[in-house]
Design an enzyme around this catalytic site. Structure first.
Site, PDB file in Angstrom:
ATOM      1  N   TYR A  56       0.854  -1.185   0.000  1.00 25.20           N
ATOM      2  CA  TYR A  56       0.000   0.000   0.000  1.00 25.20           C
ATOM      3  C   TYR A  56       0.894   1.240   0.000  1.00 25.20           C
ATOM      4  O   TYR A  56       1.514   1.574   1.012  1.00 25.20           O
ATOM      5  CB  TYR A  56      -0.900   0.028   1.235  1.00 25.20           C
ATOM      6  N   LEU A 209     -18.566  -1.754   2.292  1.00 26.34           N
ATOM      7  CA  LEU A 209     -19.353  -0.661   1.701  1.00 26.34           C
ATOM      8  C   LEU A 209     -19.054  -0.529   0.209  1.00 26.34           C
ATOM      9  O   LEU A 209     -19.370   0.490  -0.404  1.00 26.34           O
ATOM     10  CB  LEU A 209     -19.069   0.662   2.421  1.00 26.34           C
ATOM     11  N   ARG A 211     -16.323  -0.019  -1.451  1.00 22.26           N
ATOM     12  CA  ARG A 211     -15.477   1.147  -1.738  1.00 22.26           C
ATOM     13  C   ARG A 211     -16.260   2.452  -1.718  1.00 22.26           C
ATOM     14  O   ARG A 211     -16.028   3.357  -2.510  1.00 22.26           O
ATOM     15  CB  ARG A 211     -14.763   0.954  -3.077  1.00 22.26           C
ATOM     16  N   GLY A 212     -17.212   2.519  -0.811  1.00 20.87           N
ATOM     17  CA  GLY A 212     -18.009   3.723  -0.644  1.00 20.87           C
ATOM     18  C   GLY A 212     -19.265   3.757  -1.493  1.00 20.87           C
ATOM     19  O   GLY A 212     -20.134   4.618  -1.300  1.00 20.87           O
ATOM     20  N   SER A 215     -22.254   3.319   0.672  1.00 18.76           N
ATOM     21  CA  SER A 215     -22.123   4.017   1.958  1.00 18.76           C
ATOM     22  C   SER A 215     -23.245   5.021   2.193  1.00 18.76           C
ATOM     23  O   SER A 215     -23.463   5.467   3.315  1.00 18.76           O
ATOM     24  CB  SER A 215     -20.785   4.764   2.013  1.00 18.76           C
TER      25      SER A 215
END
Length: 334
Positions: A56, A209, A211-212, A215
């Site tokens: 990352y 979620l 990746r949003g 959400s």
């Protein structure tokens, strides 16, 4: 915060973990100070499981977690359990070039992660994706040697299918499988989840979620940065996005009736799937963290679950969860 046993051989962990990837990579720029404050807030709230990957932002995320742990109160630092994915290969331009599961590479990756994190052991260690050129038995066997030497506490897996899970478990005790699981990513329910439950392996669910996307905060007119994974993710494109946000609108009606947010409803649904599943909240700010942890107070009865199923049936999402090239590299999809 309540805790769960991470598989039959794993540690006790908080019922919700913190996925830290977005604090360093793939979702646009992040605020370092806010990221560290969010990790501290998670620890203060009783979150014990912190998830990262050595690739990352090429080690940035591990160093960020290391800094957060060093600056946290001793009691909070000691409660933290760090899960690390390794093996993804990248070049100086940030491009992806495969995965390396060779035993020598496994030990090399671990040595660098220990240094960046500033810890004397990694709690859960796993290859991020199956290396098609190295039998999983060899990769898991190398992690088992690290366990024997005290450098690693538990062995995990990531995004692998049922057959690979069985082979890995026959080699050494496997604590958990990290894999995407959400209302709109339910592929594990057919073969993978029955296999992990048969073998006593826990699930740490990322992408709860999506990746949003589910959400409740993502809008059709949102502009994404060039370094945001979602700018080329199939589910966020054109008609796919319109369709998927229609699913979110249906979820919002249920959430409003219960007096909770859409994100809390979606996370509560994952929590309802079983005590062997720990959702990872990919919060990058204290505000989003607080919202995610609020899902722990949401109870879904049979009527709620039926309404959610009606609003978002399995396979309701439009678009694959990764671009086509990346999907072909997922052992969990075979």
């Amino acid at each position: 915060m309540r805790t769960l046993q991470l598989g039959t051989t794993g540690p006790q962990v908080s019922a919700v973990g913190l996925g830290c990837m977005g604090m360093s990579a793939l979702y646009g720029d992040a605020d370092r100070a806010e990221s560290i404050a969010t990790i501290h807030a998670a620890l203060e709230a009783g979150v014990t499981l912190l998830d990262t990957g050595d690739f990352y932002a090429m080690g940035h995320n591990e160093m960020l977690i290391g800094e957060a742990l060093r600056s946290a109160p001793a009691a909070r630092r000691e409660q933290a359990l760090v899960s690390v994915k390794f093996g993804a290969l990248r070049d100086p331009d940030g491009n992806w070039s495969g995965h390396d599961g060779r035993p020598a590479a496994v030990k090399n990756f671990a040595a660098y992660s220990l240094q960046r994190l500033g810890v004397d052991h990694i709690d859960v260690y796993r290859i991020a994706r199956l290396d098609p050129d190295v039998p999983i038995e060899e990769t898991v066997g190398a992690i088992a040697e690290l366990v024997e030497k005290g450098h690693v506490r538990h062995i995990g897996l990531s995004e692998v299918g049922a057959d690979t899970i069985r082979r890995a478990a026959a080699t050494a005790p496997i604590t958990d499988l990290q894999i995407e699981y959400s209302l709109i990513s339910r592929g594990i329910e057919d073969r993978i989840l029955p296999t992990t439950r048969e073998l006593g392996i826990g699930i740490t669910a990322y992408g709860v979620l999506s990746r949003g996307l589910i959400s409740g905060h993502f809008t059709r007119d949102r502009k994404l940065a060039a370094n945001d994974f979602r700018s080329f993710s199939p589910r966020f494109q054109g008609e796919n996005l319109d369709h998927n946000l229609g699913l979110v609108d249906a979820l919002r009606k249920i959430a409003e009736q219960k007096g909770v947010s859409v994100a809390q409803l979606a996370i509560a649904w994952v929590l309802s799937r079983g005590g062997d599943i720990v959702p990872l909240a990919g919060a990058r700010t204290r505000e989003r963290l607080s919202e995610a942890l609020g899902a722990l107070d949401v109870t879904l009865d049979e009527a709620d679950l039926a309404a959610i199923e009606s609003a978002v049936p399995a396979d309701a999402a439009a678009g694959a969860r990764y671009p086509e090239m990346q999907m072909t590299h997922l052992d969990s999809e075979r």
